[in-house]
Design a protein around this motif. Structure first.
Motif, PDB file in Angstrom:
ATOM      1  N   GLY A  82       3.752  39.174  91.782  1.00  0.00           N
ATOM      2  CA  GLY A  82       4.929  39.641  91.348  1.00  0.00           C
ATOM      3  C   GLY A  82       5.507  40.324  91.430  1.00  0.00           C
ATOM      4  O   GLY A  82       7.187  40.713  91.116  1.00  0.00           O
ATOM      5  N   VAL A  83       5.089  41.650  92.484  1.00  0.00           N
ATOM      6  CA  VAL A  83       5.401  41.978  92.836  1.00  0.00           C
ATOM      7  C   VAL A  83       5.922  42.437  94.227  1.00  0.00           C
ATOM      8  O   VAL A  83       4.508  42.331  95.710  1.00  0.00           O
ATOM      9  CB  VAL A  83       4.740  43.870  91.877  1.00  0.00           C
ATOM     10  N   PRO A  84       7.127  42.373  94.545  1.00  0.00           N
ATOM     11  CA  PRO A  84       7.298  42.150  96.956  1.00  0.00           C
ATOM     12  C   PRO A  84       7.089  43.421  96.979  1.00  0.00           C
ATOM     13  O   PRO A  84       6.625  44.264  96.654  1.00  0.00           O
ATOM     14  CB  PRO A  84       9.267  42.255  96.445  1.00  0.00           C
ATOM     15  N   VAL A 152       8.759  39.032  89.043  1.00  0.00           N
ATOM     16  CA  VAL A 152       9.519  38.189  90.171  1.00  0.00           C
ATOM     17  C   VAL A 152       8.930  37.367  90.594  1.00  0.00           C
ATOM     18  O   VAL A 152       7.704  37.329  90.971  1.00  0.00           O
ATOM     19  CB  VAL A 152       9.656  39.294  91.397  1.00  0.00           C
ATOM     20  N   LEU A 154       8.618  35.058  92.868  1.00  0.00           N
ATOM     21  CA  LEU A 154       7.907  34.554  94.130  1.00  0.00           C
ATOM     22  C   LEU A 154       7.203  33.795  95.182  1.00  0.00           C
ATOM     23  O   LEU A 154       7.716  32.499  95.454  1.00  0.00           O
ATOM     24  CB  LEU A 154       7.458  36.124  95.210  1.00  0.00           C
ATOM     25  N   TYR A 155       6.102  33.971  93.686  1.00  0.00           N
ATOM     26  CA  TYR A 155       5.082  32.293  94.151  1.00  0.00           C
ATOM     27  C   TYR A 155       5.220  31.702  93.120  1.00  0.00           C
ATOM     28  O   TYR A 155       3.818  31.894  92.646  1.00  0.00           O
ATOM     29  CB  TYR A 155       4.270  32.687  95.146  1.00  0.00           C
ATOM     30  N   ARG A 207       7.118  26.185  88.036  1.00  0.00           N
ATOM     31  CA  ARG A 207       8.565  26.482  88.789  1.00  0.00           C
ATOM     32  C   ARG A 207       9.101  26.130  87.335  1.00  0.00           C
ATOM     33  O   ARG A 207       9.630  26.762  87.492  1.00  0.00           O
ATOM     34  CB  ARG A 207       8.392  25.198  90.070  1.00  0.00           C
TER      35      ARG A 207
ATOM     36  N   THR B  54      10.380  46.225  90.186  1.00  0.00           N
ATOM     37  CA  THR B  54       9.657  45.915  90.408  1.00  0.00           C
ATOM     38  C   THR B  54       9.827  47.067  91.285  1.00  0.00           C
ATOM     39  O   THR B  54       8.459  47.534  91.941  1.00  0.00           O
ATOM     40  CB  THR B  54       8.834  44.379  90.607  1.00  0.00           C
ATOM     41  N   TRP B  64       9.479  45.363 100.707  1.00  0.00           N
ATOM     42  CA  TRP B  64       9.777  45.316  99.259  1.00  0.00           C
ATOM     43  C   TRP B  64      10.911  44.140 100.022  1.00  0.00           C
ATOM     44  O   TRP B  64      11.184  42.856  98.957  1.00  0.00           O
ATOM     45  CB  TRP B  64      10.110  45.971  98.534  1.00  0.00           C
ATOM     46  N   VAL B  67      10.680  40.515 101.556  1.00  0.00           N
ATOM     47  CA  VAL B  67       9.640  39.709 100.916  1.00  0.00           C
ATOM     48  C   VAL B  67      11.134  38.902 100.212  1.00  0.00           C
ATOM     49  O   VAL B  67      10.708  37.729  99.579  1.00  0.00           O
ATOM     50  CB  VAL B  67       8.763  40.458  99.535  1.00  0.00           C
ATOM     51  N   ARG B  71      11.606  35.362 100.613  1.00  0.00           N
ATOM     52  CA  ARG B  71      11.273  33.984  99.302  1.00  0.00           C
ATOM     53  C   ARG B  71      13.066  33.360  99.237  1.00  0.00           C
ATOM     54  O   ARG B  71      12.810  31.577  99.159  1.00  0.00           O
ATOM     55  CB  ARG B  71      10.844  34.700  98.038  1.00  0.00           C
TER      56      ARG B  71
END
Lengths: 215, 175
Positions: A82-84, A152, A154-155, A207, B54, B64, B67, B71
């Protein structure tokens, strides 16, 4: 709305924000709470009667350490996902531990088969496994879902699969301390099967559980 | 970004304004499947905003941000796959589906079930857009905040959804 208007609106809405701690620090919080909860579950269910004897067996210790490590690394992967910008290997870190866990149990199945024959591979019903793993993994699962939702989305599918893998593998490790089921084939089918099922359910709910709406 | 995390609006404005042209360039280079590039840019801006907690100053900003861009492009690609490939944008908005004054109670009920059926046939993203803006009466801004999508992308989704629903209803009528 034009992109420049969005910039203006975002700047106007800006408030100071508390920086999210790094995945390692958050993992320690998760692990600490989960271990406290595990202690409470073991005390409530009553530790298995032969626990002292079993703890002296290296193979038993390894069979607990492997799912525990799988759970811890899966939790780290879930928090990191959850962290880019975090490295990809953090998300697949639980894989070697999970393979080692399955290989150990699978190897024990094979050894039992070569010693005893096909009787060693008889599968009985063990209805306690699923609810016991769910019980032992309940608080770790809820806590980890709350924690990953602070990151976040993201996935989402992978994050939720890792979250449920973490909680279920942790639960499966704790189960061995209060449930006297040591037949390898039973562990393979009922315990690892339960973990795999919960992981798939987590992936399916990814999701819906983690989305940009909840971020 | 560190100043933005502390709530410094001037620094945040400078950052976003500096990012905007770069974002447009990157997205336009990577998105060649339709006219949604600006929607993606807006999605990325919103993502930067909600994800700003984050960002770790000890790590580089570029990866950062990249990504988030990747996405959001993937999200748009997934939403696009849900759209029927034959649809086209119609300049006219469909305001109403039927006159209400001269109808019997049974007609109202039939209309309602036909509309529900047409709504159910829509891809999830469009259905959600119609539900929020047309059934729950949210403004575009509120709906955009709730879905995390840009207002532009929501408007297009609603527009396309209404056209699709009209097609479904006309098809059912002629069947």
């Amino acid at each position: 709305m034009e992109s420049n208007d969005i910039v203006t609106k975002l700047v106007r809405d800006l408030k100071p924000t508390r920086r999210l701690a790094d995945p390692g620090s958050r993992l320690w919080i998760w692990l600490g709470v989960s271990l406290l909860y595990a202690g409470a579950v073991i005390a409530y269910m009553g530790p298995r009667s032969d626990l002292n004897f079993k703890l002296a067996e290296p193979i038993f210790l390894f069979e607990i350490a492997a799912p525990l490590l799988t759970g811890i690394l899966a939790a780290y992967g879930a928090l990191s996902s959850g962290v880019p910008g975090r490295p990809f290997w953090e998300r697949i870190a639980p894989l070697p531990a999970a393979v080692a866990w399955i290989a150990t149990i699978g190897g024990s199945c094979w050894l039992s088969f070569t010693r005893v024959g096909s009787g060693a591979l008889t599968i009985h019903l063990d209805p306690i496994c699923f609810p016991a793993i769910v019980l032992a993994g309940l608080v770790p699962a809820i806590l980890l879902i709350v924690m990953v939702r602070r990151g976040v989305p993201l996935y989402p599918t992978m994050t939720m699969a890792l979250t449920m893998l973490a909680a279920a593998a942790f639960g499966a490790a704790i189960l061995r301390l209060f449930h006297t089921q040591d037949a390898s084939i039973m562990i393979l089918v009922w315990q690892i099967g339960t973990v795999a099922l919960l992981m798939l359910l987590g992936a399916a709910a990814g999701r819906r559980t983690i989305s940009w709406q909840s971020a | 970004m560190v100043a933005a995390q502390a709530g410094d609006q001037d620094s945040y404005r400078q950052l976003l304004e500096a990012l905007l042209p770069a974002l447009r360039r990157i997205v336009q280079r990577r998105w060649r499947y339709g006219d949604e590039a600006e929607d993606i840019v807006q999605d990325v801006l919103m993502s930067v905003h909600v994800s700003r907690n984050t960002y770790d100053p000890g790590r580089p900003f570029g990866p950062w941000l990249m990504v988030l861009i990747k996405r959001r492009i993937a999200d748009m690609a997934r939403r696009s796959r849900l759209r029927p490939s034959t649809e086209t944008i119609d300049a006219e908005f469909l305001e109403t589906f039927s006159g209400q004054d001269t109808k019997l109670e049974q007609d109202h009920s039939d209309d309602r079930s036909n509309l529900d059926a047409a709504l159910d046939k829509l891809p999830q993203g469009m259905r959600e857009a119609v539900r929020l803006t047309k059934l729950e009466g949210l403004s575009m801004e509120e709906a955009a905040r709730q879905t995390g999508r840009s207002e532009g992308s929501l408007k297009i989704a609603v527009h396309r959804a209404l056209k699709l629903m009209r097609d479904y209803l006309e098809r059912d009528k002629s069947a």
